[in-house]
Structure formats: C-alpha cells, structure tokens
Design a protein around this motif. Structure first.
Motif, mmCIF file in Angstrom:
data_model
loop_
_atom_site.group_PDB
_atom_site.id
_atom_site.type_symbol
_atom_site.label_atom_id
_atom_site.label_comp_id
_atom_site.label_asym_id
_atom_site.label_seq_id
_atom_site.Cartn_x
_atom_site.Cartn_y
_atom_site.Cartn_z
ATOM 1 N N PRO A 7 -2.940 2.630 -1.506
ATOM 2 C CA PRO A 7 -2.526 2.241 -0.158
ATOM 3 C C PRO A 7 -1.778 3.366 0.569
ATOM 4 N N ILE A 8 -1.979 3.418 1.877
ATOM 5 C CA ILE A 8 -1.288 4.411 2.684
ATOM 6 C C ILE A 8 0.130 3.917 2.954
ATOM 7 N N LEU A 9 1.110 4.751 2.615
ATOM 8 C CA LEU A 9 2.504 4.360 2.868
ATOM 9 C C LEU A 9 2.984 4.893 4.204
ATOM 10 N N LEU A 10 2.625 6.131 4.491
ATOM 11 C CA LEU A 10 3.121 6.744 5.719
ATOM 12 C C LEU A 10 1.988 7.495 6.400
ATOM 13 N N GLU A 11 1.825 7.230 7.652
ATOM 14 C CA GLU A 11 0.745 7.895 8.382
ATOM 15 C C GLU A 11 1.289 8.474 9.680
ATOM 16 N N ILE A 12 1.332 9.797 9.726
ATOM 17 C CA ILE A 12 1.876 10.493 10.900
ATOM 18 C C ILE A 12 0.696 10.990 11.722
ATOM 19 N N ARG A 13 0.670 10.602 13.003
ATOM 20 C CA ARG A 13 -0.469 10.982 13.832
ATOM 21 C C ARG A 13 -0.022 11.728 15.084
ATOM 22 N N SER A 65 5.443 12.143 21.891
ATOM 23 C CA SER A 65 4.168 11.434 21.762
ATOM 24 C C SER A 65 3.759 11.367 20.301
ATOM 25 N N GLY A 66 2.700 10.606 20.058
ATOM 26 C CA GLY A 66 2.238 10.442 18.691
ATOM 27 C C GLY A 66 2.834 9.190 18.076
ATOM 28 N N SER A 67 2.454 8.958 16.821
ATOM 29 C CA SER A 67 2.925 7.730 16.190
ATOM 30 C C SER A 67 3.182 7.960 14.703
#
Lengths: 266, 479
Positions: A7-13, A65-67
């Motif tokens: 599973p993805i724990l942290l996703e920086i976009r 910006s970004g998430s």
C-alpha cells in the motif's frame, strides 16, 4: 524491501512550496510504499530539509501548489499535531531544547496523543514508565535523560537518540529523518541507525534525508533520490548513493544546466 | 494551514468583566481633609483612626508620586476620583440571608459561593465588593479557636485595641505616596488575628471585587499571628471591563511574633485592559510583613496576571533572630500590560534567611520588570539570601527587565543571585506539535514548566487554577 503491491503510505505530487517570498520546492514527486526505505540526497539548499518540514507542517513554509496524500487523504489540510497523531514522524536535524518541560512528561503526553488517535488506552505514569524503559534499549539511552528537561544540555548525539526514542514510542507509519547522521560520531551513528533499522518494518516507510553515504551504509535504502533546485532530479537504487559519493554533486550542476531538465517554465 | 491562524484566538475574553447593577452610595469626587473626615464619620470610627487618617492625608499632600518604576501611564488626577462608594445596603448583616441577592449572585458568578449550602468547605471567605466587606463565612467556627476573621471596619468597632496596636506599624502612614493615600482614605479590607499557639484550622481567603467605574479602591488588610500561631491566607481579585482606568491602591500589613508563620498568597486577575491597552486597573499596592519575633516566618506567593499597571513589592522585614522571609512570584503580562514587581528582604536580626523566586512572563507588547532589594543590616550576622529571577519572553515585541539591588553592611552575609532569560520560540512550539501535542497545550506545557517552582507554593486548591488562568491569559499570544 520493495513490493509493488504494497500500500502507498505517502504520495507527493508536484509539490511547490516557499518560505517567505522564496520558492524552495519546485515540483517534487515522490511515492512511499509500506516497507520501503527511501533516501533523499542533495546539497545544502537543494530543498531536502524544506521537504521534511513541509510534510510535518512547519508554519514558516507555504505550499503554493501540488498535493500530499497520506494513506489516500489530504495531509496538507492537517495541523502539525494531527499529522503526528496519525503516524507521521519527523526526526529533526537540530532538536530544540525546551527548558522546564520534563522529558518524561513530554514523551508521555506525546505517546498518549498518538495512542488516543489509534483508539488505544492512555497510559498512566506507571504503565508509561514500563514502556519507556523497554524502548530506551532501542537507542541504548541512559534513563537519567528522562528526568531532564527536553533536550536541555543534551549533546548532539544524545539529542538524536532522544529523537529515535520518540520514534520508538510513537510507532509512526512514515518516519522522516532529517540529517539524523549530522553531528554523530561513529558509535552514536551505529546506535541511531540500529534503532531506525529495528523500527523499520513491512508496514512502515522511512524517508532518510542526508548528505552523506555513511548513513546509508548503516541503513540501506531501497531507493535513492537526488534533489537539486527544489526537485528530484534522479532516482535510483542504493548504487546511486555510491555514485554520488564517488563523483560528488558537480554532475548535478551540469545536468541542471542542460535544457532537457527544463520542462520547467518561469 | 496551521498555527498562523492563531491570531484568531487572541485575547480570550475576560471572564469576569461583567458589571453588577446595584444601587451605590457615593460621595462627591475629589479629595480634601473634609472628605477624609467624612469617610471616617460614615464609618463611625474612633478618634485614633481619624487621627491616623488625617496625619496620613497631610503627609500625602507633601509627597510626590514615585516615578522610578519602569512604567508609563498618563498622570492620575486625584481630584477626579471618588473616594467612597458602598453598596446601598451597606450595614454589615448578621446573616447572609439579609445580604442583597445581587451581591451573592455576583460572587457566585465569580466562583465564590457564599451561601451555607454552596460555600467552599475548607476555606473561610471574606467577600469585599467595591472596598466594602459584604460577608464573611465561617466566622463563628473560627471564633471557637479564638481566630478573628472579619472586615477591618468590623474589627475597628469590635476589636479597636488590636487595630490600634498594629495598624500602621508595618507600613507607616507616611511610608510612600500610595500607602499614605490609602491610609487617609481606606474603605475596607480584611482583618485576621490568630492568637498565641493556634494553628488556624482553615484556609482564609478574601475575594476583592471592583464594580464601580469611577471609584478609587483602597483596601486595607491586617494580619497578626501571635506567638507560635500559623495561618495561610489567600486573596483573589477581579474587576469589570471598563474603557477607563481604575486606581487600586491597597495596603497589606502582616505581623508575625515569635515562632509564628504567615503564608500569604495572591491570585491577581484584575481587568488588564484590552489588547490596545485601553482600560484596566492601575494597581499600586504596598504589601509588607514584619517577622517581629524570633524564628517567625512570612511567605509571600503571588500570581499576577491582571491589571494594566502593576506596582507591587511584597516585602519582609526580618527583625527576629532566625526569622525567615520568602517571596515566590509569577507575573504575567500580555498585550499592553506593564508590571514592575518584586520584593524587598530587609535582614535586621541575626541568622535571618530569605528566598526569592521570581518568574516573569512577557507576551504581546507588554513590559515586565522584576525589581528587588536584598538589604543586610550590621546586626544581621550570618544572614543568607538566595534569589532566582527568570524571565520568559513570548513573541518578539515584549520586554523583560531585572533590577536586583543588593546592599550589605554585614561582611558575614551570604547573598546569591541567579537570573536567566528564555523565549518560547516558534521552533519549540513546532517541535511539541510535531509530536502530537496541540498548540495551546504546548504553550501551557512550557509556561507551567517555567512556573512550577512557584505554583508548588500555592495552596493546593489554587495551584491548578493558577495554572489554568495562565494558559487562558496566554491563549493566542504566540504565533
């Protein structure tokens, strides 16, 4: 340990952030899955410490910006204390001293804040004492440090051990360790790294922020990211760190100068 | 996204700022010899007290308002103040049932229920409303042990010999500008007498409530502990919010004879003015205790959180051999508050000892000064003093000053002074927050830690309250 189905724990976009009027992060992308250890390397000023502070919610930084998704939910909307309670941990490069606040009391309040969020029973002073004695062993720390004020008069190495002790108590899902190796002698480094290795597991993810290869000899990363000018320039396996060690960061400058890096506008 | 929004929390509304609608008897504003005589006549005082007042008044006319404190405020026009105001139903009532319900309700709202059913079980309370004592609880019970606890007006009537013997012997009528003014016009306050060998069976407490907007407040408190007597006394203070300033100039005198011990605690929460410094109490108070007897002890503990201006130096004159003086203080200023507070420890007798622990917390645009004197006279062989003055700054616009004065005429004396200054920084708060501790909890954790040495000295019932009060006062001051 890399498992593509973890599973993805942290996703920086595409994360952009500034401090005052100075843009520091200029589009960071990074995904942490359970079980993975990532290292972010780069020169001073590359934005790697900023990244850790933005993730923890330091008020001096503004996300433009970004998430960032933490287990699928918006992390950036949360206050720093809430981020901690749901399992995000930042190990500080320079842990501050807090005179007058007992280290033991601080650790207990922090641990209970996390436990409350997890739906666990709060620990009274006796139960907490048992827990903390057990976790002290992870970092081979002298119990005398519990009686002192938070970090006050601690040496650099003792402060870092106190950080890892906090991590051991809070049992985070995502641990970000900012320059944990700085200011440590070889023995202290071994102890701190040993602590981190003990705490890393299949359900958690660790993000190491460092300058040097030597930490990565002790904590072997699954991924190494090179950061420069507020972005991740290259990603590789642990060999990338070795390459950096050998060649230095000059090639990064060269690469930055190349127009191909520059889908960047403005 | 974070604590930057803390500005929204600024200035937790002052909880005690309401005004009680009650008919008040007031005299015309202004001060003259006639006014002094009028006050004394209204209170049906014996001649010695009128003399005391007149001497004080005549001396006051020759005095200058002190200007050495680190305080700034517009000149006070003493002719613009009213010097006597009392709730219309001013006769002290034999029973609480006869007290105006509006007054009882006021104190209940302040958390000081006076009625038989609701009053605190272990604390006797003298409730003072606009400088007039309206009720004292547990008087009869205390009388069984010979303890006298009543308003000073009542004491003047019922125990004139005690009042005459002790009044003005610790703080003389001409002591200083504000003490002289108080001596001339004081209205009411508490009187405590603990006879020889008696340990007062309960905590005594006076609750001062200012209600009027244009009246000066001049309370007078006198506490006498005879040989080997002990007492613990606490005062609390609140006032409504007005956009004008009210003058409060009280005098407190303590006398401890051989082996007696007096512990005097204050939780001062007068209205402090708004965040721009409009309104609030000007608090010019003279508090002094005299350890007259050998091995006697006087201990002051104060938590000063209110008032626009605080000018206050609870002091000990250590006359008796081996007597002990203590001063434990937390002074918190926020917004535009100014405090100049500290103590004087005057070592006269041999082997006298004193301890000073002062914690100043300055937030907002406030200014907070510690001013203390340790004086050792030629006969004070083996005198010892330990002073510790710590300041905490919150934000970057507040000021903290420390003015320690040491005068010793005794080469044998041992005087130690330690001082420190620290600051609650955004990084410290972020550190605590990043461990799951909420912003407000983080601030109060740091402030409590800073004040712990002093809070430990407060009577148990009030220590937790003081802790809470400080957190409330600081809400929103960091960020």
């Amino acid at each position: 340990m890399i498992r593509s189905d973890a599973p993805i724990l942290l996703e920086i976009r595409d994360l952009h952030a500034r401090v005052e009027d100075q843009p520091i992060l200029r589009g960071v992308n990074l995904t942490l899955r359970a079980g993975e250890i990532h290292a972010v390397m780069g020169r001073n000023g590359s934005g790697k410490s900023t990244l850790s502070k933005v993730l923890a919610g330091h008020p001096a930084y503004t996300v433009t910006s970004g998430s960032v998704l933490y287990r699928g939910a918006d992390l950036l909307a949360l206050e720093p204390e809430q981020r901690a309670r749901i399992g995000l941990f930042l190990g500080f490069q320079y842990p501050v001293e807090i005179p007058g606040v007992s280290n033991l009391e601080f650790l207990r309040v922090a641990t209970n804040a996390r436990r409350q969020e997890q739906g666990l029973e709060e620990l009274d002073t006796f139960a907490f004492d048992d827990l903390v004695q057990e976790r002290l062993r992870v970092v081979q720390m002298d119990p005398a440090f519990l009686e002192r004020s938070v970090n006050q008069g601690f040496s650099g190495g003792e402060k870092k051990r106190n950080e890892i002790l906090q991590m051991a108590l809070l049992e985070p899902l995502v641990a970000i360790l900012d320059e944990t190796d700085s200011g440590l002698d070889i023995d202290a480094l071994r102890i701190v790294a040993g602590g981190v290795n003990q705490l890393a597991g299949p359900d958690t993810s660790t993000l190491l922020i460092t300058h040097y290869q030597r930490l990565l000899d002790a904590i072997v990363p699954d991924f190494v990211h090179v950061m420069a000018a507020g972005r991740i320039l290259r990603t590789g396996g642990k060999d990338l760190a070795l390459e950096l060690e050998e060649r230095g960061y000059d090639w990064v400058d060269a690469e930055l100068a190349q127009p191909l890096a520059g889908a960047e506008v403005g | 996204m974070s604590s930057a929004t803390v500005g929204d929390l600024v200035s937790q509304p002052y909880k005690y700022g309401f005004i009680t609608e009650i008919e008040t008897e007031k005299i015309a504003k202004g001060l003259s010899e006639d006014v002094v005589r009028l006050i004394s006549a209204k209170k049906e005082e014996p001649p010695f007290l009128l003399d005391f007042r007149l001497r004080a008044y005549r001396h006051w006319l020759t005095m200058q308002e002190p200007d050495w404190a680190a305080l700034g405020y517009p000149p006070i026009d003493y002719q613009e103040l009213i010097y006597y105001a009392a709730p219309r139903q001013q006769q002290k009532k034999a029973s609480l049932d006869e007290v105006d319900p509006a007054l009882l309700e006021t104190f209940e709202k302040l958390g000081i229920p006076l009625s038989e059913q609701k009053r605190l079980s272990n604390v006797a309370v003298d409730a003072v409303f606009d400088s007039v004592s309206i009720a004292t609880t547990y008087k009869e019970k205390l009388a069984e042990d010979g303890v006298i606890f009543c308003s000073i007006s009542e004491a003047v009537k019922e125990h004139p010999e005690l009042v005459e013997r002790y009044l003005g012997t610790v703080v003389p009528a001409n002591d200083n500008f504000f003490a002289a003014l108080n001596s001339a016009v004081f209205s009411d306050g508490s009187f405590v007498f603990i006879p020889k060998g008696v340990a007062c069976p309960m905590e005594l407490s006076t609750y001062f409530r200012i209600n009027s907007g244009d009246t000066g407040q001049f309370e007078r408190t006198l506490i006498v502990a005879e040989e080997a007597a002990t007492v613990s006394y606490l005062e609390g203070c609140t006032a409504p919010m007005f956009d004008t300033n009210q003058l409060h100039a009280a005098v407190v005198e303590l006398v401890a004879l051989d082996d007696a011990s007096i512990k005097y605690s204050t939780v001062q929460n007068w209205y402090a003015g708004d965040e721009n410094g409009v309104g609030g109490i000007y608090n010019f108070v003279t508090k002094r205790g005299q350890c007259r007897g050998a091995r006697s002890k006087i201990s002051w503990t104060q938590v000063e959180t209110g008032s626009a201006i605080t000018w206050k130096y609870p002091s000990c004159v250590l006359q008796g051999a081996d007597s002990v003086g203590e001063f434990y203080s937390v002074a918190l200023t926020n917004h535009r508050q100014q405090a100049d507070t500290g103590t004087k420890m005057i070592h006269v007798g041999p082997r006298t000892r004193s301890t000073i622990v002062s914690k100043g917390i300055s937030a907002g645009h406030s200014s907070n000064s510690y001013r203390g004197l340790v004086q050792v006279g030629p006969k004070a062989v083996g005198a010892r003093n330990y002073s510790q003055c710590d300041s905490m700054l919150i934000g970057d616009r507040a000021a903290a000053n420390t003015y320690p004065y040491i005068r010793s005429q005794q080469p044998d004396a041992n005087i130690e002074h330690e001082a420190s200054t620290c600051r609650i920084s955004a990084d410290q708060l972020f550190y605590l927050q990043s461990r799951g501790i909420g912003f407000e909890a983080a601030v109060s954790m740091m402030v409590s830690g800073f004040c712990r040495d002093v809070f430990n000295q407060l009577p148990m019932e009030f220590a937790a309250e003081a802790d809470k009060l400080l957190s409330l006062k600081l809400e929103g001051s960091v960020g």
